[in-house]
Scaffold this motif. Sequence first.
Motif, mmCIF file in Angstrom:
data_model
loop_
_atom_site.group_PDB
_atom_site.id
_atom_site.type_symbol
_atom_site.label_atom_id
_atom_site.label_comp_id
_atom_site.label_asym_id
_atom_site.label_seq_id
_atom_site.Cartn_x
_atom_site.Cartn_y
_atom_site.Cartn_z
ATOM 1 N N TYR A 254 83.166 77.171 0.715
ATOM 2 C CA TYR A 254 83.497 76.429 1.832
ATOM 3 C C TYR A 254 82.227 75.150 2.707
ATOM 4 C CZ TYR A 254 86.893 80.078 3.444
ATOM 5 O OH TYR A 254 88.478 80.462 3.109
ATOM 6 N N GLU A 255 80.807 75.766 1.794
ATOM 7 C CA GLU A 255 79.683 75.159 2.013
ATOM 8 C C GLU A 255 79.345 73.822 0.903
ATOM 9 O OE1 GLU A 255 76.868 78.787 4.027
ATOM 10 O OE2 GLU A 255 76.154 77.937 2.227
ATOM 11 N N ALA A 261 83.033 67.000 -0.100
ATOM 12 C CA ALA A 261 84.306 67.119 -0.550
ATOM 13 C C ALA A 261 84.794 66.627 0.527
ATOM 14 C CB ALA A 261 85.348 67.704 -0.322
ATOM 15 N N ASP A 262 85.853 65.563 0.741
ATOM 16 C CA ASP A 262 87.386 65.081 2.182
ATOM 17 C C ASP A 262 88.124 66.388 2.423
ATOM 18 O OD1 ASP A 262 85.512 62.534 2.525
ATOM 19 O OD2 ASP A 262 86.797 62.495 -0.496
ATOM 20 N N LEU A 263 88.509 67.032 1.698
ATOM 21 C CA LEU A 263 89.688 68.184 1.894
ATOM 22 C C LEU A 263 89.464 68.984 1.496
ATOM 23 C CD1 LEU A 263 93.417 66.698 1.546
ATOM 24 C CD2 LEU A 263 92.556 68.826 0.562
ATOM 25 N N ALA A 284 81.215 76.430 7.971
ATOM 26 C CA ALA A 284 80.253 76.186 6.806
ATOM 27 C C ALA A 284 79.423 74.267 7.136
ATOM 28 C CB ALA A 284 81.494 76.238 5.860
ATOM 29 N N GLU A 285 80.722 73.516 7.985
ATOM 30 C CA GLU A 285 80.382 72.316 8.061
ATOM 31 C C GLU A 285 78.588 72.435 8.783
ATOM 32 O OE1 GLU A 285 84.726 70.027 7.765
ATOM 33 O OE2 GLU A 285 84.343 70.723 10.232
ATOM 34 N N ARG A 290 77.023 68.890 8.492
ATOM 35 C CA ARG A 290 78.036 67.484 7.447
ATOM 36 C C ARG A 290 78.315 67.143 8.930
ATOM 37 N NH1 ARG A 290 82.597 67.213 4.236
ATOM 38 N NH2 ARG A 290 84.191 65.927 5.262
ATOM 39 N N THR A 291 77.883 65.318 8.058
ATOM 40 C CA THR A 291 77.875 64.763 9.334
ATOM 41 C C THR A 291 79.329 63.775 9.137
ATOM 42 O OG1 THR A 291 76.728 63.252 7.791
ATOM 43 C CG2 THR A 291 75.621 64.505 9.357
ATOM 44 N N GLY A 292 79.907 62.544 9.013
ATOM 45 C CA GLY A 292 80.852 62.027 9.434
ATOM 46 C C GLY A 292 82.362 62.790 9.404
ATOM 47 N N THR A 293 83.412 62.532 8.957
ATOM 48 C CA THR A 293 84.507 62.250 9.306
ATOM 49 C C THR A 293 84.849 64.285 9.126
ATOM 50 O OG1 THR A 293 85.653 60.869 8.701
ATOM 51 C CG2 THR A 293 86.979 62.626 8.533
ATOM 52 N N PRO A 294 85.405 65.565 9.834
ATOM 53 C CA PRO A 294 85.577 66.868 9.530
ATOM 54 C C PRO A 294 85.924 66.813 7.897
ATOM 55 C CG PRO A 294 85.942 66.605 11.128
ATOM 56 C CD PRO A 294 85.856 65.496 10.670
ATOM 57 N N LEU A 295 86.497 67.378 7.148
ATOM 58 C CA LEU A 295 87.100 68.222 6.736
ATOM 59 C C LEU A 295 89.114 68.370 6.591
ATOM 60 C CD1 LEU A 295 84.926 71.354 4.905
ATOM 61 C CD2 LEU A 295 86.225 69.388 3.285
ATOM 62 N N LEU A 296 89.454 67.641 6.020
ATOM 63 C CA LEU A 296 90.726 68.106 6.218
ATOM 64 C C LEU A 296 91.210 69.428 5.924
ATOM 65 C CD1 LEU A 296 92.043 64.489 5.033
ATOM 66 C CD2 LEU A 296 92.256 65.299 7.196
#
Lengths: 410, 467
Positions: A254-255, A261-263, A284-285, A290-296
């Motif tokens: 997950y990390e 990853a994007d997805l 995990a994000e 993590r910055t920017g778009t959250p994982l799909l």
Amino acid sequence: MSTNPPTLSRPSENIGLSVALDGAGWHPAAWREPAARPADLFSTAYWADLAAEAERGLLDFVTIEDSLGLQSDHFGGPPDSRTDQVRGRLDAALIAAALGPVTSSIGLVPTVTTTHTEPFHVSKSLATLDFVSHGRAGWRVQVSSKAHEAEHFGRRQIPAIGRNWESDDASRRVVRELFDEAADVIEAVRRLWDSWEDDAEIRDIATGRFIDRGKLHYIDFEGPAFSVKGPSITPRPPQGQPVVTALAHAQIPYELAARGADLVFVTPQTVDEVPGIIEQVRSAEASVARTGTPLLINADLLVVLDHTEQAARDRRHRLDDLAGSALQSDAAIIATTPERLAGLLIEWADAGLDGFRLRPAALPTDLVAITRGVVPHLQRAGAFRSGYSTTSLREHLGLPVAVNRYAAIA
Amino acid sequence: MSNQTTRKQIILGAHFPGVNNTTVWRNPASGSQIDFASFRHFAQTAERGKLDFLFLAEGLRLREQRGLIHDLDVVGRPDTFAVLAALSSVTTQLGLAGTINATFNEPYEVARQFATLDQLSGGRAAWNVVTSSDAFTGENFRRGGFLPHAQRYTRAREHVQTARELWDSWRSDAIVADKEAGQFLADGTAGAFAHDGEHFKISGRFNVPRSPQGHPVVFQAGDSSDGREFAAQSADAIFTRHGTLEEGVAFTRDVKARARRYGRDPDDLKVLPGVGFILGDTDQEAAEIAREVRFEQVSPQTAILLLEQVWNRDLSSYDPDGPLPAEDPDVESISIIQGRARQVDGILETARRYRRIAEEKNLSIRELIVEVTGRGLFVGSARTVADELDRFVLAGASDGFILVPHIVPFGLDGFVDQVVPLLQERGALREDYVPGATLRENLALPPAAPAAHWAARVRDNAEEVAS
Ligand SMILES: Cc1cc2nc3c(=O)[nH]c(=O)nc-3n(C[C@H](O)[C@H](O)[C@H](O)COP(=O)(O)O)c2cc1C
């Protein structure tokens, strides 16, 4: 219940839908189905037919499985000596490239292993897939933790890792190292994709310059396992950043997904597990900042589809009988009708998933049941597109335009 | 066409010029060297002309001169395997040859990629094995560093040998795929391999079934004695720069004699120089176009940079339309250019030669560079070019050519429309492909010999030399 992650430009009524293509299908006996084409598995025609069918179903993308070792019954262990199952496969990145010119809308997402390959090669290979498909390239990042695959390269040894690696400190350490390395590979590959600004090629007759070298950037990636100077030899691909995906079942993976990853493909066994898994992904994000778009977040489901529930179950049992043992999978196995599966996808999506990657038990049978059965049901429910209205894979998925990190600094 | 079977056939490849200083990108007819549409047009034109194969070169780090990325020439190319795989879907008979370095790749992955390409294309894959790479290129790779020249070739030789062992690890009848009997494989050991050598100690199971050609065609490009020996031992074809008749005859004689020493039929090692061509309605018109093209290829700035590569000094203050520098090349400092294969002959001799030519013909820097850097160029009407190509082959200067047009992607069109019919007329080029023929068959190469045969040839020869 957790709430939906912030939705992007993808219309909220649209469920993400893709298929995972692998050999004759995900059931070990799939190749013996009446519609199976086991003698064609190593031909372009076979893959082109599958991709065309998936495209007819308006799916977001197809993934193509791969590994550096031969398929085997032994988890993580060396290949078996079975002769009754499909063995052998082609390089997925090349299959995807061959599909580029013969498809027009569907995303093409090959599996590419990070452990023994060169990030420089991986980067230009996927960038070129993006060129030959006009912006439809993705990547399913895969780590090889198998001792016997390391022996194919002879450069390093990887200790054997069992199914219960999470509870074994030594194995955990090995896995952590391999995934850290994979995160570095993704980072190096992404920097290489950005290492040319989009307008670096100037063809300036007055000065005689073909490129503006100020728009090419050294990436100077340095990590414990490797370093890469850059820039890439391949210009920035049409999507800027092809879509990066990863399959994950546990904290360390997950990390990795959260870092690079994007997805992410996840494997809930029931709808009740969905909120918990989403929470794990989101935490995990947070833990990797993590910055920017959250994982799909897409759930993987292995599907056996037929006209009636009973027929689907019967088919599953028939395949199990041919294989000599019951089908096992990391993903939930669902034997049902296309209509019921459509209902289930909507219900699971309501629990917070962005979409699904369906693993057809048998090809082309279960793929056709998805494209001609499940999809129309989703469309009638207003949960799926009735035609492609976007052109790139990023757009299909509602991902934002990829900003070039180097151009932004300039 | 009764003479078609009897007279010697010309092998023709088409080189898609990627990163290079020969494509005249200033010409308005020049299109993208990246877009797939360019590759598609180029490949389909080659196939329309019944050519044997398309050829892609490789470079793994952008060239630098005086520590700066070189910005005057065409820069940027896509990945070889991905392009060739995509082209396999839009062509049916054309061979697909890719240059892949033996230093920054591992046998398992390269063998796998070429076996896959051979499967996807129905037997049309070829590997041009190169070794040129140094610490500069190594900075882009995990392995880092570089290998000394001699070691590069021992690695390359073992690399190809190991790939052949992997390609042999599946029998051609390994897949039974009998649904009724439930038998997919003929036996449970398909793909088993073990190689224990100086550079590679690897074992396991290869996972791509044997491809249509068994072994994709192997090319070698490299001119040193080590390079020639490697080709004579391990390759089906050589890509060379020897583009004049005399050089070609001498080179061909040399490498074929080396092949014979390894117990090979010299006909089984094809010699293919890379050559340019300029067509005109008349010979005179072609000569005029050729002069223009040469000066477009060598712009004033390019002339200075190319001279710097020999002089190994910053010559940016010199006038390209003026005389050569009075000072001699710098032999002490490290190379001013990085990312391009180093010149073989010493730079002092080269500089002396340049001075002599410039003096004799009263040439400026730019004129001199135009004079000395042109190579293997066929200039004339279509008739003249067809005659010349055929004359070279009949004289034993080569088995054919790898055509390098100076315009992308349309530079091959004129050749295919005008020269190809003339070659066909005289029975020097096929009228059509044999449906389903592999590249190996189109090149009149024998079926793939097992890896063990290749190894035994090398061993026997070593014993012969030792005894
Ligand atoms: C005609 C020709 C084409 C070549 N093309 C390439 C190429 O595309 N990429 C590359 O890395 N090296 C290329 N090389 C370099 C050779 O692989 C080789 O490494 C170099 O010539 C040095 O080896 P040598 O000392 O045996 O000549 C080429 C060489 C020749 C003669």
